[in-house]
Design a protein around this motif. Structure first.
Motif, PDB file in Angstrom:
ATOM      1  N   LYS A 109      -8.856   3.607   9.537  1.00  0.00           N
ATOM      2  CA  LYS A 109      -7.984   2.873   8.616  1.00  0.00           C
ATOM      3  C   LYS A 109      -6.629   2.589   9.263  1.00  0.00           C
ATOM      4  N   VAL A 110      -6.101   3.568   9.990  1.00  0.00           N
ATOM      5  CA  VAL A 110      -4.823   3.381  10.688  1.00  0.00           C
ATOM      6  C   VAL A 110      -4.964   2.250  11.709  1.00  0.00           C
ATOM      7  N   ALA A 111      -6.079   2.218  12.428  1.00  0.00           N
ATOM      8  CA  ALA A 111      -6.315   1.145  13.401  1.00  0.00           C
ATOM      9  C   ALA A 111      -6.479  -0.202  12.692  1.00  0.00           C
ATOM     10  N   GLU A 112      -7.238  -0.204  11.590  1.00  0.00           N
ATOM     11  CA  GLU A 112      -7.465  -1.435  10.828  1.00  0.00           C
ATOM     12  C   GLU A 112      -6.150  -2.024  10.323  1.00  0.00           C
ATOM     13  N   LEU A 113      -5.257  -1.158   9.851  1.00  0.00           N
ATOM     14  CA  LEU A 113      -3.968  -1.603   9.328  1.00  0.00           C
ATOM     15  C   LEU A 113      -2.912  -1.776  10.412  1.00  0.00           C
ATOM     16  N   ASN A 114      -3.277  -1.401  11.654  1.00  0.00           N
ATOM     17  CA  ASN A 114      -2.377  -1.543  12.797  1.00  0.00           C
ATOM     18  C   ASN A 114      -1.067  -0.780  12.585  1.00  0.00           C
ATOM     19  N   MET A 137       0.849  -1.184   0.000  1.00  0.00           N
ATOM     20  CA  MET A 137       0.000   0.000   0.000  1.00  0.00           C
ATOM     21  C   MET A 137       0.890   1.241   0.000  1.00  0.00           C
ATOM     22  N   GLU A 138       0.500   2.243  -0.732  1.00  0.00           N
ATOM     23  CA  GLU A 138       1.308   3.447  -0.928  1.00  0.00           C
ATOM     24  C   GLU A 138       1.670   4.136   0.380  1.00  0.00           C
ATOM     25  N   ILE A 139       0.771   4.192   1.333  1.00  0.00           N
ATOM     26  CA  ILE A 139       1.036   4.915   2.592  1.00  0.00           C
ATOM     27  C   ILE A 139       2.244   4.331   3.311  1.00  0.00           C
ATOM     28  N   SER A 185      -3.580   8.789   0.357  1.00  0.00           N
ATOM     29  CA  SER A 185      -2.835   7.547   0.166  1.00  0.00           C
ATOM     30  C   SER A 185      -3.634   6.329   0.617  1.00  0.00           C
ATOM     31  N   LEU A 186      -4.433   6.510   1.662  1.00  0.00           N
ATOM     32  CA  LEU A 186      -5.238   5.396   2.177  1.00  0.00           C
ATOM     33  C   LEU A 186      -6.630   5.329   1.559  1.00  0.00           C
ATOM     34  N   GLY A 187      -6.964   6.323   0.732  1.00  0.00           N
ATOM     35  CA  GLY A 187      -8.254   6.315   0.054  1.00  0.00           C
ATOM     36  C   GLY A 187      -9.430   6.594   0.972  1.00  0.00           C
TER      37      GLY A 187
END
Length: 84
Positions: free
Chosen positions: A60-65, A1-3, A48-50
């Motif tokens: 999203k940050v929490a989901e991706l940890n 993922m880009e981020i 970047s995360l859409g």
């Protein structure tokens, strides 16, 4: 993922301070940067995360940890061990 490819230490620190509830201006002061710079970096992370919005960014940050390394035992986000 880009981020993950473009996220640096400052971005991680911004996310941690956002999680702690600080305003963009306060984050800027803490990181010795202008609040508009902080806003631009947050917008870049959202793009970047859409996601469209700070709340969605947090989810999203929490989901991706993405902040897992920032959470040590005893951190307020660690609710294990809490009793009712």
């Amino acid at each position: 993922m880009e981020i993950l490819e473009h996220m640096d230490d400052v971005d991680v620190r911004i996310l941690v301070l956002m999680r702690d509830g600080l305003s963009d201006a306060t984050i800027g002061r803490r990181l010795s940067r202008g609040h508009r710079t902080i806003q631009r970096r947050i917008c870049h992370m959202m793009d970047s995360l859409g996601v469209s919005g700070r709340f969605a960014l947090g989810l999203k940050v929490a989901e991706l940890n993405l902040l897992a390394a920032q959470d040590g035992p005893g951190y307020a986000g660690d609710l294990t061990g809490l009793q009712r």
